[in-house]
Design an enzyme around this catalytic site. Structure first.
Site, PDB file in Angstrom:
ATOM      1  N   ASP A  52      -7.363   4.521  11.231  1.00 34.55           N
ATOM      2  CA  ASP A  52      -7.561   3.216  10.593  1.00 34.55           C
ATOM      3  C   ASP A  52      -8.041   2.195  11.618  1.00 34.55           C
ATOM      4  O   ASP A  52      -8.857   1.314  11.323  1.00 34.55           O
ATOM      5  CB  ASP A  52      -6.260   2.743   9.940  1.00 34.55           C
ATOM      6  CG  ASP A  52      -6.497   1.876   8.708  1.00 34.55           C
ATOM      7  OD1 ASP A  52      -7.395   1.025   8.762  1.00 34.55           O
ATOM      8  OD2 ASP A  52      -5.789   2.050   7.710  1.00 34.55           O
TER       9      ASP A  52
ATOM     10  N   HIS B  91     -11.791   1.164  12.108  1.00 33.09           N
ATOM     11  CA  HIS B  91     -12.449   0.097  11.339  1.00 33.09           C
ATOM     12  C   HIS B  91     -12.514  -1.210  12.127  1.00 33.09           C
ATOM     13  O   HIS B  91     -13.476  -1.967  12.008  1.00 33.09           O
ATOM     14  CB  HIS B  91     -11.696  -0.153  10.033  1.00 33.09           C
ATOM     15  CG  HIS B  91     -11.775   0.950   9.046  1.00 33.09           C
ATOM     16  ND1 HIS B  91     -12.963   1.357   8.461  1.00 33.09           N
ATOM     17  CD2 HIS B  91     -10.809   1.749   8.520  1.00 33.09           C
ATOM     18  CE1 HIS B  91     -12.727   2.341   7.616  1.00 33.09           C
ATOM     19  NE2 HIS B  91     -11.431   2.602   7.630  1.00 33.09           N
TER      20      HIS B  91
ATOM     21  N   SER C  53      -4.116  -0.155   0.502  1.00 39.07           N
ATOM     22  CA  SER C  53      -5.368  -0.315   1.245  1.00 39.07           C
ATOM     23  C   SER C  53      -5.856  -1.755   1.281  1.00 39.07           C
ATOM     24  O   SER C  53      -6.567  -2.148   2.208  1.00 39.07           O
ATOM     25  CB  SER C  53      -6.465   0.558   0.621  1.00 39.07           C
ATOM     26  OG  SER C  53      -5.992   1.835   0.304  1.00 39.07           O
TER      27      SER C  53
ATOM     28  N   HIS D 101       1.864   3.281   3.434  1.00 42.51           N
ATOM     29  CA  HIS D 101       0.758   2.877   4.309  1.00 42.51           C
ATOM     30  C   HIS D 101       0.475   1.423   3.972  1.00 42.51           C
ATOM     31  O   HIS D 101      -0.098   1.110   2.923  1.00 42.51           O
ATOM     32  CB  HIS D 101      -0.474   3.746   4.053  1.00 42.51           C
ATOM     33  CG  HIS D 101      -1.676   3.340   4.854  1.00 42.51           C
ATOM     34  ND1 HIS D 101      -1.970   3.879   6.089  1.00 42.51           N
ATOM     35  CD2 HIS D 101      -2.675   2.455   4.589  1.00 42.51           C
ATOM     36  CE1 HIS D 101      -3.089   3.340   6.551  1.00 42.51           C
ATOM     37  NE2 HIS D 101      -3.542   2.470   5.650  1.00 42.51           N
TER      38      HIS D 101
END
Length: 343
Positions: free
Chosen positions: A19, A22, A172, A201
């Site tokens: 992640d 990004h 997300s 998450h």
């Protein structure tokens, strides 16, 4: 699920090297990967996820080309990891069975198969292949805020039926609050087997990444995703060192050295950030509008190119309920906004 973090051990899944891609446009060098993976391993995390930000084979025109291949990054991490489980992420349709098998051959032993929250069925084949390889498998239901808890639980049930050992509530967009996280995990409890693990998450777009992870653990989530200094899309993930500090104060069981994590966050990760990973007007807009966190850098580029406010683009993306994989629509949205202003 019966899980008590005061007596049962949390599974700390680091996502700095996936992640976190990004946050720097997938530009980690292999030396940085080695340094970060070694620091994480020595600090005691249970698993370290490595790949392009959009998973295996994500280095494309649509998502952004990486500085290296997934294989370069995975090899670099595998060189230095001694204890943690080398993990990767696969989005069906981006990554294929062949990439999954190659990752396994390079030492990856755990995979998160990620789908949009309404599309668990597209992960069936990849979950099955991973199980056949003998891998640990998690189902990763992205943008979990977009559907109601009971509907999400039915998607989790599908992933369990395909063979997932764990199913995640994957925020997300960083748009869930604590009540939303608890409601989704309670819905999981009503349909999933007790032995199927739950995971969280979180993203920090509303500054709730740590709080959401705390209540998730209290609601039965064994697996906690986090990253050093929150290194991740948007305002980042739950900052690993902060979550562990909070867990220590609650007397929860885990294997991490909080001081080592603090050092790695400040000394290794923060200097790599070309754009600060923090809550600001743009990243806050992601959580406010419920937009996929990795849209941030794409939207900022479009805003600069067309001379409009990034927030306008993000809010409109939220209005249109855009999801991961629709990055190519960001330019269209920007052009539509310009056209609307001209009229």
């Amino acid at each position: 699920m019966t899980f008590d973090p005061t007596s049962d051990r949390l599974y700390i899944q680091d996502v700095t090297l996936r992640d976190g891609m990004h946050a720097i446009l997938h530009m980690y060098g292999t030396d940085s990967v080695r340094t970060i993976a070694k620091a994480l391993d020595e600090a005691g995390v249970d698993a370290i996820e490595v790949s392009h930000g959009d998973g295996l084979n994500g280095s494309t025109f649509n998502y952004g080309f990486g500085a290296h291949t997934d294989w370069d990054w995975i090899e670099a991490a595998a060189d230095v990891i001694k204890n943690a489980v080398l993990t990767t992420l696969l989005v069906p349709g981006i990554g294929t069975a062949e990439e999954l098998k190659r990752a396994y051959s390079m030492g990856v032993r755990s995979v998160r198969v990620a789908t949009h929250c309404t599309e668990a069925d597209v992960g069936k084949q990849h979950i099955g292949i991973a199980r056949d390889l003998g891998m640990d498998v998690s189902g990763f239901l992205m943008m979990s805020h977009m559907i109601e808890p009971e509907a999400l639980a039915q998607q989790a049930l599908l992933m369990e039926s395909y063979g997932a050992h764990c199913v995640y509530v994957t925020d997300s967009g960083g748009a869930l609050d604590m009540d939303g996280v608890i409601a989704r995990l309670q819905a999981y409890d009503r349909v999933l087997k007790p032995e199927t693990q739950r995971g969280i998450h979180a993203h920090h777009n509303l500054s709730l990444g740590v709080a959401n992870s705390i209540v998730a653990a209290q609601a039965g989530a064994v697996r906690i995703d986090a990253s050093l200094a929150g290194m991740g899309a948007g305002a980042g993930n739950a900052p690993l060192e902060v979550f562990i500090a909070a867990a220590n104060r609650k007397g929860w069981k885990h294997g991490c050295d909080v001081m080592a994590l603090m050092d790695a966050a400040d000394d290794i990760i923060r200097p790599l950030q070309d754009r600060p990973v923090r809550v600001d007007r743009e990243t806050l807009s992601l959580g406010y509008a419920g937009v996929y966190s990795s849209f941030l850098r794409h939207a900022e580029k479009a805003a600069e190119q067309y001379g409009i406010d990034t927030r306008e683009i993000l809010v409109e993306l939220g209005n249109r309920r855009m999801v991961g994989g629709q990055e190519d629509m960001i330019i269209d949205v920007a052009l539509d906004l310009i056209k609307a202003k001209a009229n």
